[in-house]
Scaffold this active site. Structure first.
Site, PDB file in Angstrom:
ATOM      1  N   HIS A 180       5.751   6.041  -1.678  1.00  0.00           N
ATOM      2  CA  HIS A 180       6.392   4.750  -1.935  1.00  0.00           C
ATOM      3  C   HIS A 180       5.555   3.619  -1.357  1.00  0.00           C
ATOM      4  CE1 HIS A 180       7.583   5.698   2.171  1.00  0.00           C
ATOM      5  NE2 HIS A 180       7.697   4.385   2.351  1.00  0.00           N
ATOM      6  N   HIS A 220       0.852  -1.185   0.000  1.00  0.00           N
ATOM      7  CA  HIS A 220       0.000   0.000   0.000  1.00  0.00           C
ATOM      8  C   HIS A 220       0.890   1.237   0.000  1.00  0.00           C
ATOM      9  CE1 HIS A 220       0.996  -0.598   4.255  1.00  0.00           C
ATOM     10  NE2 HIS A 220       0.994   0.727   4.299  1.00  0.00           N
TER      11      HIS A 220
END
Length: 188
Positions: A126, A40
């Site tokens: 990220h 995620h």
């Protein structure tokens, strides 16, 4: 309960990232690798949130989602924090498009109005692939920069919702569950 706001990747893109990251996992690095289902992109870590403070979080998410339309995110480039030679976190980056930056900023400002501290560090979107173990030892990551430079992956997906996630820390690592998903319904 420990909560954060995130963008969950579609299964197809998580699988593509996992296949590309296989080169990293095969090096037998002292890293605890994330499960592919847990990939995620965190927008805001909230920490321990007591039940009365959860309602304002969801209200801010609803407001931001109503003002934000679906948009594309491109994942590209592997790296590490703080450095590739002494990593604590190994990741694949996301292109910080204006849409992604605005979404992050809208969440930060909305939650600040309810007493949540604003993040002051630069936003480096990220997906965490793994966390280095404390006792990796000197030279454990030698050559990692060459490996990540050789991995070529570009994964693009459409962000369609904001997810309120719960994090449970276990002996084998963190486990995540979606507490609530709110569709982006604003204009494109």
């Amino acid at each position: 309960m420990r909560l954060f706001i995130a963008l969950n990747l579609p299964k197809k893109e998580r699988s593509r990232i996992d296949r590309a990251a296989r080169l990293l996992r095969e090096r037998e690095l002292p890293v605890r690798w994330a499960e592919v289902d847990d990939f995620h992109l965190t927008l805001k870590f909230l920490g321990d949130v007591r039940p009365p403070r959860r309602d304002p979080v969801e209200h801010v998410m609803e407001k931001v989602a109503a003002e934000t339309g679906p948009f594309e995110v491109t994942m590209h480039g592997f790296g590490a924090f703080p450095t590739i030679r002494r990593p604590r976190v190994i990741w694949i980056g996301a292109v910080a498009t204006p849409e992604l930056r605005c979404l992050k900023q809208d969440i930060e400002w909305g939650l600040a109005e309810h007493g949540f501290e604003r993040e002051t560090r630069a936003f480096h979107p990220h997906v965490t692939l793994g966390r280095a173990e404390e006792d990796g030892g000197a030279g454990a990551f030698r050559g990692l920069d060459d490996v990540v430079a050789g991995i070529d992956l570009k994964a693009t997906f459409t962000v369609r919702s904001l997810d309120l996630m719960r994090s449970r820390v276990t002996r084998t690592g963190s486990r995540y569950t979606v507490e609530r998903s709110i569709k982006l319904t604003g204009p494109r």
